[in-house]
Design a protein around this motif. Structure first.
Motif, PDB file in Angstrom:
ATOM      1  N   ALA A  79      -1.132   3.707   4.672  1.00 39.55           N
ATOM      2  CA  ALA A  79      -0.191   4.061   3.606  1.00 39.55           C
ATOM      3  C   ALA A  79      -0.236   5.550   3.307  1.00 39.55           C
ATOM      4  O   ALA A  79       0.810   6.205   3.130  1.00 39.55           O
ATOM      5  CB  ALA A  79      -0.496   3.253   2.351  1.00 39.55           C
ATOM      6  N   GLU A  80      -1.425   6.107   3.262  1.00 41.18           N
ATOM      7  CA  GLU A  80      -1.588   7.533   2.996  1.00 41.18           C
ATOM      8  C   GLU A  80      -0.913   8.361   4.087  1.00 41.18           C
ATOM      9  O   GLU A  80      -0.175   9.322   3.798  1.00 41.18           O
ATOM     10  CB  GLU A  80      -3.076   7.847   2.927  1.00 41.18           C
ATOM     11  CG  GLU A  80      -3.430   9.266   2.551  1.00 41.18           C
ATOM     12  CD  GLU A  80      -4.937   9.424   2.426  1.00 41.18           C
ATOM     13  OE1 GLU A  80      -5.467   9.180   1.321  1.00 41.18           O
ATOM     14  OE2 GLU A  80      -5.593   9.761   3.439  1.00 41.18           O
TER      15      GLU A  80
ATOM     16  N   GLY B 159       0.809  -1.210   0.000  1.00 42.30           N
ATOM     17  CA  GLY B 159       0.000   0.000   0.000  1.00 42.30           C
ATOM     18  C   GLY B 159       0.844   1.262   0.000  1.00 42.30           C
ATOM     19  O   GLY B 159       0.538   2.233  -0.698  1.00 42.30           O
TER      20      GLY B 159
ATOM     21  N   ASN C  12      -2.236  -4.154  -5.108  1.00 41.11           N
ATOM     22  CA  ASN C  12      -1.541  -2.932  -4.702  1.00 41.11           C
ATOM     23  C   ASN C  12      -0.135  -2.890  -5.282  1.00 41.11           C
ATOM     24  O   ASN C  12       0.309  -1.841  -5.770  1.00 41.11           O
ATOM     25  CB  ASN C  12      -1.505  -2.831  -3.179  1.00 41.11           C
ATOM     26  CG  ASN C  12      -2.726  -2.172  -2.605  1.00 41.11           C
ATOM     27  OD1 ASN C  12      -2.781  -0.955  -2.450  1.00 41.11           O
ATOM     28  ND2 ASN C  12      -3.739  -2.976  -2.286  1.00 41.11           N
TER      29      ASN C  12
ATOM     30  N   ALA D  59      -2.452  13.262  -1.192  1.00 40.98           N
ATOM     31  CA  ALA D  59      -3.144  11.979  -1.158  1.00 40.98           C
ATOM     32  C   ALA D  59      -4.047  11.805  -2.372  1.00 40.98           C
ATOM     33  O   ALA D  59      -4.673  12.757  -2.833  1.00 40.98           O
ATOM     34  CB  ALA D  59      -3.957  11.875   0.132  1.00 40.98           C
ATOM     35  N   TRP D  60      -4.151  10.572  -2.885  1.00 37.64           N
ATOM     36  CA  TRP D  60      -4.881  10.353  -4.130  1.00 37.64           C
ATOM     37  C   TRP D  60      -5.633   9.027  -4.187  1.00 37.64           C
ATOM     38  O   TRP D  60      -6.481   8.832  -5.057  1.00 37.64           O
ATOM     39  CB  TRP D  60      -3.910  10.378  -5.317  1.00 37.64           C
ATOM     40  CG  TRP D  60      -2.887   9.269  -5.275  1.00 37.64           C
ATOM     41  CD1 TRP D  60      -1.710   9.272  -4.593  1.00 37.64           C
ATOM     42  CD2 TRP D  60      -2.978   7.981  -5.893  1.00 37.64           C
ATOM     43  NE1 TRP D  60      -1.050   8.069  -4.744  1.00 37.64           N
ATOM     44  CE2 TRP D  60      -1.804   7.269  -5.540  1.00 37.64           C
ATOM     45  CE3 TRP D  60      -3.925   7.380  -6.717  1.00 37.64           C
ATOM     46  CZ2 TRP D  60      -1.563   5.971  -5.975  1.00 37.64           C
ATOM     47  CZ3 TRP D  60      -3.691   6.081  -7.156  1.00 37.64           C
ATOM     48  CH2 TRP D  60      -2.513   5.393  -6.782  1.00 37.64           C
ATOM     49  N   THR D  61      -5.361   8.079  -3.281  1.00 40.50           N
ATOM     50  CA  THR D  61      -5.845   6.711  -3.472  1.00 40.50           C
ATOM     51  C   THR D  61      -7.309   6.503  -3.109  1.00 40.50           C
ATOM     52  O   THR D  61      -7.903   5.479  -3.480  1.00 40.50           O
ATOM     53  CB  THR D  61      -4.998   5.726  -2.642  1.00 40.50           C
ATOM     54  OG1 THR D  61      -5.065   6.101  -1.250  1.00 40.50           O
ATOM     55  CG2 THR D  61      -3.556   5.729  -3.097  1.00 40.50           C
TER      56      THR D  61
ATOM     57  N   ARG E 192       2.390   1.731  -3.462  1.00 43.56           N
ATOM     58  CA  ARG E 192       1.386   2.239  -4.411  1.00 43.56           C
ATOM     59  C   ARG E 192       1.151   3.734  -4.200  1.00 43.56           C
ATOM     60  O   ARG E 192       1.160   4.514  -5.164  1.00 43.56           O
ATOM     61  CB  ARG E 192       0.076   1.473  -4.228  1.00 43.56           C
ATOM     62  CG  ARG E 192      -1.043   1.959  -5.140  1.00 43.56           C
ATOM     63  CD  ARG E 192      -2.401   1.483  -4.670  1.00 43.56           C
ATOM     64  NE  ARG E 192      -3.461   1.893  -5.592  1.00 43.56           N
ATOM     65  CZ  ARG E 192      -4.685   2.227  -5.217  1.00 43.56           C
ATOM     66  NH1 ARG E 192      -5.022   2.216  -3.932  1.00 43.56           N
ATOM     67  NH2 ARG E 192      -5.595   2.578  -6.107  1.00 43.56           N
ATOM     68  N   ASP E 193       0.929   4.125  -2.964  1.00 38.36           N
ATOM     69  CA  ASP E 193       0.641   5.525  -2.673  1.00 38.36           C
ATOM     70  C   ASP E 193       1.811   6.409  -3.089  1.00 38.36           C
ATOM     71  O   ASP E 193       1.628   7.442  -3.753  1.00 38.36           O
ATOM     72  CB  ASP E 193       0.357   5.686  -1.177  1.00 38.36           C
ATOM     73  CG  ASP E 193      -0.163   7.072  -0.828  1.00 38.36           C
ATOM     74  OD1 ASP E 193       0.609   8.046  -0.976  1.00 38.36           O
ATOM     75  OD2 ASP E 193      -1.320   7.191  -0.400  1.00 38.36           O
TER      76      ASP E 193
ATOM     77  N   ARG F 134      -4.982   1.175   3.536  1.00 39.10           N
ATOM     78  CA  ARG F 134      -4.898   2.313   2.614  1.00 39.10           C
ATOM     79  C   ARG F 134      -4.686   3.615   3.370  1.00 39.10           C
ATOM     80  O   ARG F 134      -3.874   4.454   2.972  1.00 39.10           O
ATOM     81  CB  ARG F 134      -6.179   2.405   1.768  1.00 39.10           C
ATOM     82  CG  ARG F 134      -6.079   3.396   0.604  1.00 39.10           C
ATOM     83  CD  ARG F 134      -7.456   3.946   0.210  1.00 39.10           C
ATOM     84  NE  ARG F 134      -8.074   4.692   1.290  1.00 39.10           N
ATOM     85  CZ  ARG F 134      -7.825   5.971   1.550  1.00 39.10           C
ATOM     86  NH1 ARG F 134      -6.963   6.658   0.812  1.00 39.10           N
ATOM     87  NH2 ARG F 134      -8.419   6.571   2.572  1.00 39.10           N
TER      88      ARG F 134
ATOM     89  N   ARG G  43       2.344   9.357  -6.229  1.00 40.32           N
ATOM     90  CA  ARG G  43       2.684  10.758  -5.955  1.00 40.32           C
ATOM     91  C   ARG G  43       3.954  11.192  -6.688  1.00 40.32           C
ATOM     92  O   ARG G  43       4.485  12.274  -6.442  1.00 40.32           O
ATOM     93  CB  ARG G  43       2.865  10.974  -4.452  1.00 40.32           C
ATOM     94  CG  ARG G  43       1.622  10.693  -3.636  1.00 40.32           C
ATOM     95  CD  ARG G  43       1.676  11.374  -2.297  1.00 40.32           C
ATOM     96  NE  ARG G  43       0.834  10.696  -1.302  1.00 40.32           N
ATOM     97  CZ  ARG G  43       0.524  11.220  -0.130  1.00 40.32           C
ATOM     98  NH1 ARG G  43       0.997  12.409   0.206  1.00 40.32           N
ATOM     99  NH2 ARG G  43      -0.230  10.542   0.728  1.00 40.32           N
TER     100      ARG G  43
END
Length: 517
Positions: free
Chosen positions: A368-369, A20, A161, A385-387, A23-24, A365, A28
């Motif tokens: 991770a953010e 996670g 992920n 943040a975007w997920t 991925r995050d 998630r 970015r």
């Protein structure tokens, strides 16, 4: 990648939190390297009870913040991956000697309203003598309650992920261990060891330690650091039996020892039962269920079901070590918090190190953010943040409604047996079309290694999802191992392992074109 390659972030640990974070961070704009010493999700993250849930029982320990956060994430994840995460109704039989009905109703009301709920129906009381879920239960159970949570294919969640991280530019290396890292010149100089014994040196602007049960060991042995937090290792074991009931609801049972046991429909023909909470002091990689745990789970189920089970009825077991955040005064493993802490070790002159302590699969998630947000306070990360609103690979299903998608996929491929078409849709979502490729008949999917397991799927799992052996395929990326005909497991495992031994490297030209048939 080459010797001396540099990355903005080195993530250590290919479980749900590490995947996670990778991925995050990749989303970015960071250059990310994720390393995992074994296969993705090969330990804790494939050994859960496979629920996306707020944690109803945590209300009893007054963990209102954790439950609210998890309930918020439940809605987010149901939308992000409707192929591997879906709603599940839970039946709680009322046992007057354990908890009064008013207390359960109050807890369920709070559970329904702690966070905004759009996708799932609320809780209600039921008459067990009239509801289908009452039929398998002992006659003394007359009342109960029904509420909603979510089901997840946990190992596939990790893989998706990692796949999304790679598609956003990350490098993912499985069977690769971080053996040491030192700070020098404002960055980390890290030494990696591959499964074949070869060494690889890389540099990184920051390290995220998401090693799960090994978080403390990695800090001490590989990084030479201490920590303010620590984890408590708690073993959770599960058993799988042949199907104990015919309906699609799950059960949550209250035990006299205040533990909660779930009985969940599993893989169509089976029932998943768990979990235990046992203090663990061994090697997390060697965890296994004990006879006492098996007996405990059978006895717990037998308090409720008319049909009794014994250890001899168990078809399969699995165990995992949960790295729970250590707290003072929590003597009972069941009372240890499932929340997490992020520990950032950084100053103006040194490369950052962020370590993850605790956590649960539902909140990965958000964890991770928050982890990448913390790194952004000490490292140049321009994007936010975007997920939250972005589907995972295969999850871009219209309105997050799986059934219409599954029907459309089956109609597009009428030559696929209905059961196989549904399994492909469930496991891969919209990526099932990529797996099938241009095939127009079963014969074009290649050799059939076991019922429903064709060479085309092995190629996809090898080339796209990092699978390298039969266990990766049969017990993590799928549970086809449970469905093998009696007496064939050893043969099928040997044949699949032999195929992987001869499979070309994913970056070879002929491997890249394998999915085209």
């Amino acid at each position: 990648m080459t010797q001396g390659s540099r990355y903005d972030l080195l993530v250590v640990g290919g479980g749900i939190n590490g995947a996670g974070i990778a991925r995050d961070a990749a989303g970015r704009g960071l250059s990310v390297l994720l390393v995992e010493q074994d296969d993705l999700a090969s330990h804790t993250s494939s050994s859960s009870t496979k629920l996306i849930h707020g944690g109803l029982r945590y209300l009893e320990y007054k963990e209102f913040g954790l439950v609210r956060k998890a309930l918020q994430e439940r809605e987010t994840l149901l939308r992000a991956a409707p192929h591997i995460i879906w709603p599940l109704r839970f039946v709680m039989p009322h046992m007057p000697n354990l908890r009064p009905a008013w207390l359960i109703r109050a807890g369920l009301f709070l559970y329904d309203h702690l966070a905004r709920r759009e996708l799932l129906p609320g809780s209600r009381g039921i008459d067990m003598r009239r509801h289908p879920a009452g039929a398998p239960l002992v006659d003394s159970i007359a009342r109960g309650f029904v509420y909603s949570d979510g089901w997840v294919d946990d190992a596939r969640l990790v893989v998706l992920n990692a796949l999304d991280a790679r598609e956003r530019g990350a490098t993912v290396l499985t069977r690769t261990k971080l053996v040491g890292a030192v700070r020098a010149g404002g960055e980390w100089h890290a030494q990696l060891r591959r499964a074949d014994g070869s060494r690889l040196d890389v540099r990184a602007g920051a390290i995220a330690n998401a090693a799960g049960p090994w978080v403390g060991q990695l800090l001490h042995d590989a990084l030479g650091r201490g920590a303010h937090h620590s984890v408590r290792l708690v073993k959770g074991s599960h058993i799988v039996t042949r199907r104990l009931f015919d309906h699609d609801h799950a059960y949550i049972f209250q035990n006299p020892d205040k533990r909660i046991i779930f009985a969940i429909p599993y893989e169509r023909d089976f029932t998943l039962i768990g979990t235990t909470d046992v203090e663990y002091h061994g090697d997390p990689a060697q965890v296994a269920i004990t006879e006492d745990e098996t007996r405990y789970l059978c006895e717990s189920i037998n308090r409720y079901f008319k049909r009794k089970i014994a250890p001899s009825d168990v078809c399969w077991t699995y165990s995992g070590v949960r790295p729970l955040l250590e707290e003072e005064g929590a003597d009972n493993p069941s009372a240890v918090t499932r929340d997490y802490r992020l520990e950032l070790d950084a100053n103006a002159s040194e490369a950052p190190l962020l370590s993850v302590f605790g956590g649960k699969i539902t909140t990965f998630r958000k964890l991770a953010e928050e982890a990448v947000d913390q790194l952004a306070t000490v490292a140049p990360i321009a994007k936010g943040a975007w997920t939250a609103g972005v589907p995972l690979p295969g999850g871009d299903i219209a309105q997050a409604k799986f059934e219409p998608f599954a029907a459309a996929f089956a109609n597009e491929h009428p030559w696929l047996p209905a059961e196989l078409a549904r399994r492909y849709a469930r496991a891969y979502g919209t990526r099932a079309r990529t797996l099938v490729g241009t095939a127009k008949a079963l014969s074009e999917l290649g050799r059939e290694f076991a019922p429903g397991l064709f060479e085309q799927e092995l190629r996809y799992l090898h080339d796209v999802e990092w699978a390298r052996c039969a266990e990766d395929v049969l017990w993590r990326r799928s549970k086809l191992g449970l469905h093998l005909p009696a007496g064939t497991a050893q043969h099928v495992t040997g044949e699949v392992d032999a195929w992987f031994a001869l499979a070309p490297a994913p970056d070879a030209p002929h491997a890249r074109s394998a999915l085209a048939g």
